[in-house]
Motif scaffolding. Structure first.
Motif, PDB file in Angstrom:
ATOM      1  N   MET A 134      39.901  29.779  42.411  1.00  0.00           N
ATOM      2  CA  MET A 134      39.425  31.029  42.307  1.00  0.00           C
ATOM      3  C   MET A 134      37.869  30.964  42.303  1.00  0.00           C
ATOM      4  SD  MET A 134      40.191  33.763  39.212  1.00  0.00           S
ATOM      5  CE  MET A 134      42.045  33.418  39.189  1.00  0.00           C
TER       6      MET A 134
ATOM      7  N   GLU B  68      37.238  38.548  34.090  1.00  0.00           N
ATOM      8  CA  GLU B  68      38.165  37.650  33.433  1.00  0.00           C
ATOM      9  C   GLU B  68      39.161  38.317  32.346  1.00  0.00           C
ATOM     10  OE1 GLU B  68      38.670  34.679  33.338  1.00  0.00           O
ATOM     11  OE2 GLU B  68      37.063  33.525  34.321  1.00  0.00           O
TER      12      GLU B  68
ATOM     13  N   LEU C 160      41.781  39.842  34.396  1.00  0.00           N
ATOM     14  CA  LEU C 160      42.913  38.899  34.456  1.00  0.00           C
ATOM     15  C   LEU C 160      43.740  38.445  33.531  1.00  0.00           C
ATOM     16  CD1 LEU C 160      43.974  36.654  36.709  1.00  0.00           C
ATOM     17  CD2 LEU C 160      42.232  35.140  35.848  1.00  0.00           C
TER      18      LEU C 160
ATOM     19  N   ARG D   4      47.849  39.023  33.164  1.00  0.00           N
ATOM     20  CA  ARG D   4      48.700  37.902  32.825  1.00  0.00           C
ATOM     21  C   ARG D   4      49.620  38.304  31.699  1.00  0.00           C
ATOM     22  NH1 ARG D   4      44.257  32.995  32.932  1.00  0.00           N
ATOM     23  NH2 ARG D   4      44.386  32.549  34.985  1.00  0.00           N
TER      24      ARG D   4
ATOM     25  N   LEU E 151      46.208  42.429  38.473  1.00  0.00           N
ATOM     26  CA  LEU E 151      45.988  41.466  39.253  1.00  0.00           C
ATOM     27  C   LEU E 151      45.616  41.547  40.697  1.00  0.00           C
ATOM     28  CD1 LEU E 151      49.230  39.503  38.245  1.00  0.00           C
ATOM     29  CD2 LEU E 151      47.098  38.656  37.782  1.00  0.00           C
TER      30      LEU E 151
ATOM     31  N   VAL F 295      41.723  42.135  40.253  1.00  0.00           N
ATOM     32  CA  VAL F 295      41.164  40.657  40.480  1.00  0.00           C
ATOM     33  C   VAL F 295      41.081  39.952  41.855  1.00  0.00           C
ATOM     34  CG1 VAL F 295      40.913  38.424  39.331  1.00  0.00           C
ATOM     35  CG2 VAL F 295      41.653  40.443  38.007  1.00  0.00           C
ATOM     36  N   ASP F 296      42.304  39.977  42.499  1.00  0.00           N
ATOM     37  CA  ASP F 296      42.488  39.598  43.701  1.00  0.00           C
ATOM     38  C   ASP F 296      41.431  40.071  44.605  1.00  0.00           C
ATOM     39  OD1 ASP F 296      43.542  37.669  45.289  1.00  0.00           O
ATOM     40  OD2 ASP F 296      44.787  39.233  46.374  1.00  0.00           O
TER      41      ASP F 296
ATOM     42  N   LEU G 175      42.565  35.326  43.908  1.00  0.00           N
ATOM     43  CA  LEU G 175      43.232  34.470  42.716  1.00  0.00           C
ATOM     44  C   LEU G 175      43.696  32.999  43.319  1.00  0.00           C
ATOM     45  CD1 LEU G 175      45.861  37.439  41.980  1.00  0.00           C
ATOM     46  CD2 LEU G 175      43.954  36.596  40.637  1.00  0.00           C
TER      47      LEU G 175
ATOM     48  N   ASP H  39      48.479  32.482  39.711  1.00  0.00           N
ATOM     49  CA  ASP H  39      48.099  33.922  39.329  1.00  0.00           C
ATOM     50  C   ASP H  39      48.756  34.539  40.798  1.00  0.00           C
ATOM     51  OD1 ASP H  39      46.993  34.078  36.848  1.00  0.00           O
ATOM     52  OD2 ASP H  39      44.933  33.061  37.596  1.00  0.00           O
ATOM     53  N   LEU H  40      48.624  34.033  41.899  1.00  0.00           N
ATOM     54  CA  LEU H  40      49.085  34.728  43.273  1.00  0.00           C
ATOM     55  C   LEU H  40      50.520  34.711  42.893  1.00  0.00           C
ATOM     56  CD1 LEU H  40      47.176  32.920  46.197  1.00  0.00           C
ATOM     57  CD2 LEU H  40      47.178  35.366  45.277  1.00  0.00           C
TER      58      LEU H  40
ATOM     59  N   LEU I  61      51.079  37.769  40.735  1.00  0.00           N
ATOM     60  CA  LEU I  61      50.980  38.812  41.423  1.00  0.00           C
ATOM     61  C   LEU I  61      52.409  39.325  42.524  1.00  0.00           C
ATOM     62  CD1 LEU I  61      49.220  41.162  42.653  1.00  0.00           C
ATOM     63  CD2 LEU I  61      48.328  39.904  44.090  1.00  0.00           C
TER      64      LEU I  61
END
Length: 547
Positions: A1, A9, A12, A16, A31, A34-35, A40, A44-45, A48
């Motif tokens: 990332m 942060e 994110l 989560r 998410l 953030v992406d 990501l 984390d992908l 999502l």
């Protein structure tokens, strides 16, 4: 990332945290933000992608999972990449996109190679489905057991729950019902521990309930549907699985006589699933609507719902055949149910059709066909231990015995059916059994008992809103009167047995009268109806709904 600032942060972490508490909309939104700001990472992908799936965004789920797959490969993490490829392939297969499915599953096989890992167990699951499609349920169960053993060796709860559920379902289809049900219970206990990711949890819930319903394990299906309902209700944003949950609930509601609620649940399921890629579940939602409409006498609505089920790929039987019977189109009903039974190969599918086949054959005067089908149904029920199957067998056997002129034997079978339906909380089926019990009592000369049974059945039909059954009772009452086509009640009893193909001796034994008295009744029937043969009298009986 790519690097994130403090605000990124925080976003994110919010995403989560929302994922962990199954707040799918919040997780997806955080998410996604953030992406867009900074791509990501692989894990984390996956979060999502799963959040998108749970919100019913199937295309975004697949694209996100593909991105996670490539991100894992770039990071040198082959096995998580294999799992992503597996899920992408399986979802393409469920959508009927076999080219992409084969490509992704082939890639997963190539990547995992000979490495001893739980992922190799995952890649056995498509082979389970292949064996199932070919009807080799024993081989399917064996492959699923191998996958479960791998998952157990690696302590992988998700792989174990999926494999054990598949193994249990295949054992049930193979006729090893108790073994299969035990494994289904084990799968449910595994996901109850909270260590299985949400997507796999929903799959296991639905798979277990479907297997229970297929084998007519009503009580387990009801218990696990209640658990699935609670699980869904704990996730207000949830879209995935809720449609299938509603279908399961509708079927159970219908059985228990809550027809209005069942119809509403099935409608909600149909609306939700029609927008998804799960055409099979959408079709079942429409079929369930058709069933409720048919039972309530709303024939136009029933036909429309059955057609929608067919459009989504579901054979709307035996409902459509029973609809034709209720409409008085007996030849069409017989042709339809014969064709459906001829096509059905798997025992449980035949078990679903045979009760309707028996009913339609009896209504069209094909008593021997009905009795032969009843024997087949009994043989199938002997392989699959189920109270509901036992009730279906007893009901079909009693109806066949009654039509064939054996009210004493019929009464035993029908009492058994009625008691089992009562125990299962199935008031409509119990009421139908009571109507036949009344017919048997009347044939044995006990008119008082017959009246009590009919009164109870009528009250239940009225409470349920079973308009066609009430109309049949009214028609039967008119036919049974002393001036019904000029025949007395006893003459009607004799005529029904003549139409069933019984000889004078058999009729005398059934009605506990002399053969001489039977012969006199037969001659009087001929004179009253203006016919000259038993064949013509039988034809009159069927034409005027006297049987």
């Amino acid at each position: 990332m790519h690097g994130l600032d403090d605000e990124g942060e925080d976003e994110l972490e919010r995403g989560r945290a929302a994922y962990e508490r199954h707040a799918w909309k919040s997780a997806y939104e955080s998410l996604s933000r953030v992406d867009k700001a900074a791509l990501l990472g692989a894990e984390d992908l996956e979060l999502l992608a799963t959040s998108a799936y749970m919100l019913g965004r199937d295309n975004e789920y697949l694209s996100g999972l593909e991105r996670a797959h490539h991100a894992y490969l770039e990071a040198g993490r082959t096995l998580p990449a294999v799992r992503c490829a597996f899920w992408v392939g399986i979802n393409h297969a469920l959508r009927g996109e076999m080219g992409p499915a084969g490509g992704w599953l082939g890639r997963a096989h190539r990547l995992v190679g000979e490495e001893d890992s739980v992922e190799r167990g995952y890649l056995l699951i498509p082979l389970v489905f292949q064996h199932e499609a070919s009807g080799d349920f024993t081989a399917a169960a064996s492959v699923a057991a191998e996958a479960a053993a791998m998952a157990r060796r690696f302590g992988h709860a998700e792989g174990y729950a999926l494999s054990v559920q598949a193994q249990g379902s295949m054992l049930i289809k193979a006729g090893r019902v108790q073994e299969g049900l035990a494994l289904l219970d084990e799968a449910m206990v595994t996901i109850a521990g909270g260590k299985v990711p949400p997507l796999a949890t929903g799959i296991v819930y639905c798979g277990v309930i479907l297997a229970c319903q297929e084998v007519y394990e009503v009580r387990r299906a009801q218990e696990w549907t209640a658990v699935l309902t609670r699980w869904c209700e704990q996730q207000p944003d949830l879209v995935a699985f809720t449609g299938r949950c509603l279908v399961h609930r509708a079927e159970i509601m219908q059985l228990h006589g809550a027809w209005n609620d069942a119809l509403e649940e099935a409608r909600r399921a149909g609306e939700r699933l029609a927008r998804s890629f799960n055409r099979g579940a959408a079709a079942q939602a429409f079929y369930r609507q058709g069933e409720v409409h048919r039972l309530r006498g709303e024939f136009a609505e029933a036909e429309s719902a059955y057609r929608e089920a067919s459009r989504f790929g579901w054979e709307p039987q035996p409902g459509m055949a029973l609809l034709r019977l209720a409409q008085g189109r007996r030849d069409a009903a017989a042709a339809t149910i014969r064709r459906a039974v001829d096509e059905a190969a798997q025992p449980l599918r035949r078990a679903n059709l045979l009760p309707a086949y028996v009913e339609i054959m009896l209504a069209t005067g094909n008593v021997e066909e009905a009795r032969a089908s009843c024997r087949e149904l009994e043989e199938i029920a002997g392989r699959y231990e189920s109270a509901m199957l036992a009730a279906l067998v007893a009901h079909a056997r009693g109806a066949s015995e009654l039509t064939a002129g054996d009210p004493r034997s019929a009464l035993v079978s029908l009492r058994q059916a009625g008691e089992t339906w009562q125990d299962l909380g199935a008031p409509y089926d119990a009421a139908r059994a009571r109507v036949l019990v009344a017919d048997a009592c009347r044939a044995l000369g006990d008119d008082d008992a017959a009246a009590l049974e009919l009164e109870a059945a009528r009250g239940m039909f009225a409470e349920l809103g079973a308009a066609p059954d009430l109309a049949q009772l009214d028609a039967a009452a008119r036919r049974s009167g002393p001036d019904a086509y000029g025949l007395t009640p006893r003459q009607l009893d004799v005529l029904r047995l003549v139409a069933a193909g019984q000889s004078n001796r058999e009729i005398a034994a059934a009605l506990v009268i002399s053969e001489h008295t039977v012969a006199r009744h037969v001659q009087n029937i001929f004179a009253t109806l203006g016919v000259s043969s038993r064949t013509a009298a039988s034809a009159f009986a069927f034409e005027h709904d006297l049987v």
